[in-house]
Structures are given as structure tokens and as C-alpha cells.
Design a protein around this motif. Structure first.
Motif, PDB file in Angstrom:
ATOM      1  N   LEU A   1      -2.337  -0.447   7.803  1.00  0.00           N
ATOM      2  CA  LEU A   1      -2.017  -1.604   6.960  1.00  0.00           C
ATOM      3  C   LEU A   1      -1.679  -1.166   5.530  1.00  0.00           C
ATOM      4  CD1 LEU A   1      -1.860  -4.708   6.808  1.00  0.00           C
ATOM      5  CD2 LEU A   1      -4.257  -4.712   6.123  1.00  0.00           C
TER       6      LEU A   1
ATOM      7  N   MET B   1       1.672   0.267   5.485  1.00  0.00           N
ATOM      8  CA  MET B   1       2.635  -0.834   5.629  1.00  0.00           C
ATOM      9  C   MET B   1       2.872  -1.533   4.286  1.00  0.00           C
ATOM     10  SD  MET B   1       3.856  -2.409   8.345  1.00  0.00           S
ATOM     11  CE  MET B   1       4.470  -4.003   8.800  1.00  0.00           C
ATOM     12  N   ILE B   2       1.795  -1.812   3.575  1.00  0.00           N
ATOM     13  CA  ILE B   2       1.933  -2.503   2.285  1.00  0.00           C
ATOM     14  C   ILE B   2       2.716  -1.627   1.307  1.00  0.00           C
ATOM     15  CG2 ILE B   2       0.650  -3.349   0.268  1.00  0.00           C
ATOM     16  CD1 ILE B   2      -1.547  -4.266   2.282  1.00  0.00           C
TER      17      ILE B   2
ATOM     18  N   HIS C   1       6.432  -1.475   2.441  1.00  0.00           N
ATOM     19  CA  HIS C   1       7.181  -2.722   2.223  1.00  0.00           C
ATOM     20  C   HIS C   1       7.388  -3.020   0.749  1.00  0.00           C
ATOM     21  CE1 HIS C   1       7.085  -4.686   6.410  1.00  0.00           C
ATOM     22  NE2 HIS C   1       7.275  -3.396   6.474  1.00  0.00           N
ATOM     23  N   THR C   2       6.414  -2.624  -0.069  1.00  0.00           N
ATOM     24  CA  THR C   2       6.603  -2.786  -1.518  1.00  0.00           C
ATOM     25  C   THR C   2       7.763  -1.896  -1.967  1.00  0.00           C
ATOM     26  OG1 THR C   2       4.241  -3.176  -1.689  1.00  0.00           O
ATOM     27  CG2 THR C   2       5.412  -2.761  -3.742  1.00  0.00           C
TER      28      THR C   2
ATOM     29  N   LEU D   1      10.239  -0.949  -0.147  1.00  0.00           N
ATOM     30  CA  LEU D   1      11.474  -1.575   0.361  1.00  0.00           C
ATOM     31  C   LEU D   1      11.944  -2.674  -0.601  1.00  0.00           C
ATOM     32  CD1 LEU D   1      13.568  -2.124   2.651  1.00  0.00           C
ATOM     33  CD2 LEU D   1      11.891  -3.659   3.673  1.00  0.00           C
ATOM     34  N   LEU D   2      10.995  -3.495  -1.017  1.00  0.00           N
ATOM     35  CA  LEU D   2      11.333  -4.597  -1.924  1.00  0.00           C
ATOM     36  C   LEU D   2      11.908  -4.065  -3.243  1.00  0.00           C
ATOM     37  CD1 LEU D   2      11.064  -7.707  -2.041  1.00  0.00           C
ATOM     38  CD2 LEU D   2       8.887  -7.378  -3.199  1.00  0.00           C
TER      39      LEU D   2
ATOM     40  N   LEU E   1      15.343  -2.490  -2.639  1.00  0.00           N
ATOM     41  CA  LEU E   1      16.400  -3.501  -2.516  1.00  0.00           C
ATOM     42  C   LEU E   1      16.769  -4.043  -3.884  1.00  0.00           C
ATOM     43  CD1 LEU E   1      15.258  -5.454   0.684  1.00  0.00           C
ATOM     44  CD2 LEU E   1      17.356  -4.123   0.419  1.00  0.00           C
TER      45      LEU E   1
ATOM     46  N   THR F   1       6.983   0.064  10.446  1.00  0.00           N
ATOM     47  CA  THR F   1       6.697  -1.320  10.847  1.00  0.00           C
ATOM     48  C   THR F   1       6.529  -1.419  12.368  1.00  0.00           C
ATOM     49  OG1 THR F   1       8.038  -2.022   8.974  1.00  0.00           O
ATOM     50  CG2 THR F   1       7.490  -3.719  10.574  1.00  0.00           C
TER      51      THR F   1
ATOM     52  N   ARG G   1       3.136  -0.242  13.403  1.00  0.00           N
ATOM     53  CA  ARG G   1       2.137  -1.284  13.161  1.00  0.00           C
ATOM     54  C   ARG G   1       2.131  -2.286  14.326  1.00  0.00           C
ATOM     55  NH1 ARG G   1      -2.254  -2.753  10.636  1.00  0.00           N
ATOM     56  NH2 ARG G   1      -2.392  -4.996  10.473  1.00  0.00           N
TER      57      ARG G   1
ATOM     58  N   ARG H   1      -0.926  -3.945  18.235  1.00  0.00           N
ATOM     59  CA  ARG H   1      -1.207  -5.192  18.944  1.00  0.00           C
ATOM     60  C   ARG H   1      -0.876  -5.109  20.430  1.00  0.00           C
ATOM     61  NH1 ARG H   1       2.380  -8.095  15.596  1.00  0.00           N
ATOM     62  NH2 ARG H   1       1.771  -7.431  13.518  1.00  0.00           N
TER      63      ARG H   1
END
Ligand code: HEM
Ligand code: HEM
Length: 154
Positions: free
Chosen positions: A44, A47-48, A51-52, A54-55, A58, A104, A107, A111
Motif C-alpha cells: 500500500l 502504491m501511494i 500514484h503520487t 504519477l499525479l 502528469l 498497481t 496490488r 485480492r
């Protein structure tokens, strides 16, 4: 402001690389063990961070000097012929998005209803490929026309 954001992008590189290495070592060490809370937590955090990144990436691509502006100011064929512009506008961006997609997907494996050993192995594989892509596509100092510093200049 933009220097600050680029500085965070620079620093997050280290966090992501370290977290990838930790995740890989952990899954190797736990390959015979059940999938535990620590595996989920480490995944996790990665992942955070990813993704941060990535943001921010971008944002840099759309608002920074390299990316959309390169295309608008110089046209696609100029960008493709210029190693520096092509690197940031295309190569770095596309490869990093792929690497973050792999993180991603890893992750998502958490599940899946599959044996734990298989989960560990799939995560290891995805994280190693992501790490290789990231190491290959970071603008390390010394890369001609592309290299950036190892630490941010806030
Ligand atoms: C451009 C921005 C972003 C895009 C396109 C994006 C996209 C995604 C996608 C496709 C997933 C997978 C959903 C799933 O498999 O269920 C996801 C999950 C997640 N994202 Fe992002 N994300 C972005 C920004 C962020 C940011 C800024 C953060 C945190 C600061 C973040 C944190 C997370 C977390 C923690 C999960 C995993 C949730 C879980 O598995 O429990 N993302 N995101
Ligand atoms: C794990 C993912 C990533 C890592 C490790 C990474 C790393 C870096 C580093 C170290 C720099 C140089 C920073 C500096 O000059 O101080 C940089 C610049 C840049 N990155 Fe990334 N990056 C990642 C993902 C992305 C993504 C997903 C995008 C786009 C969507 C992106 C777009 C850019 C752009 C456009 C620049 C140049 C910014 C400018 O100088 O104006 N990066 N990246």
C-alpha cells in the motif's frame, strides 16, 4: 512552486526505489509463509508513493517545460528528433506509466483467491520488472542532455 513540485518528484524517486527493493526482499523472505498484513501494508505504501509520483508526473507533463509544451512549440517531429525532449515528453513518461501500472497490478493480486506462494511470486516478478524499468528510465546524472541531479534543488 514548480521547482518545489519537481523537487518532490525527484525525492519520491528514492522512496519508490527503496520501497520496491523492500517489497521484493519481503516477498522473497515470506515466499513459504502466508500473505500477511505487513505484505499488504508495504504494498500500500508503495502504491501511494507511485500514484503520487504519477499525479506529479502528469502535472509536470501538462504544465512543465517538457511534455505538452514541447509538442505545441516544436511539433511532434522536432520532439522525436531531439533526444532530450523525446526523453521527457515520451520515453520517460510512457515507461514510468507502464511501471506504475505493474505496481498497481501487483496490488490487485493481493485480492486474488490464489495460493499465497503464487501471490508472493507474482508480486516479486511484477516489482522486479517495474524496478528495472524505473532504474532504466530515471534521468540519472551523466546521461547526456537528460541527466538531472540526485537530490532536489528546492
Ligand atoms: C493521476 C492520478 C491517479 C490515477 C490515474 C490513479 C489510478 C488508480 C487506479 C487505476 C487504481 C486501482 C484501483 C483498483 O485496482 O481497485 C488506484 C488505486 C489506488 N490509488 Fe490511485 N491513482 C491516482 C492518484 C493517486 C494518488 C495521488 C494517491 C495517494 C496519495 C493514490 C492512492 C491509491 C491507493 C492507495 C490505491 C489502492 C487502493 C487499494 O488497493 O486498497 N492514487 N489508483
Ligand atoms: C516511478 C516513477 C517516476 C520516477 C522515479 C521519476 C523520476 C524523475 C526524476 C528523477 C526527474 C528529474 C527531476 C529533477 O529534475 O529534479 C523526473 C522528471 C520528469 N518526470 Fe518523472 N518520474 C516518474 C514518473 C513520471 C511520470 C508517470 C511522468 C508523467 C506522467 C513523469 C514526467 C516527468 C517529466 C515531464 C519530467 C521533467 C520535468 C521538467 O523538467 O519540467 N515522471 N522524473
Amino acid at each position: 512552486m514548480n521547482t518545489f513540485i519537481l523537487g518532490v518528484h525527484n525525492l519520491l524517486r528514492w522512496l519508490i526505489i527503496i520501497l520496491l527493493v523492500i517489497n521484493i526482499i519481503r516477498h522473497f523472505a515470506a515466499i513459504q509463509k502466508p500473505f500477511a498484513t505487513i505484505d499488504k501494508k508495504l504494498g500500500l505504501w508503495l502504491m501511494i508513493a507511485a500514484h503520487t509520483q504519477l499525479l506529479i508526473g502528469l502535472f509536470e507533463w501538462f504544465a512543465g517545460a517538457y511534455g505538452l509544451k514541447s509538442f505545441i512549440n516544436n511539433g511532434a517531429s522536432e520532439v522525436m528528433q531531439n533526444g532530450t525532449e523525446r526523453f521527457f515528453a515520451v520515453e520517460h513518461t510512457v515507461s514510468m506509466i507502464i511501471a506504475i501500472a505493474l505496481i498497481t497490478i501487483a496490488r490487485g493480486i493481493f485480492r486474488k483467491q490464489i495460493p499465497d506462494g503464487k501471490r508472493h511470486r507474482r508480486c516479486i516478478l511484477l516489482y522486479i520488472v517495474a524496478l528495472v524499468i524505473i532504474i532504466a528510465m530515471v534521468p540519472w546524472p551523466g546521461m547526456e542532455g537528460i541527466g538531472r541531479s540526485l537530490m532536489p534543488k528546492f
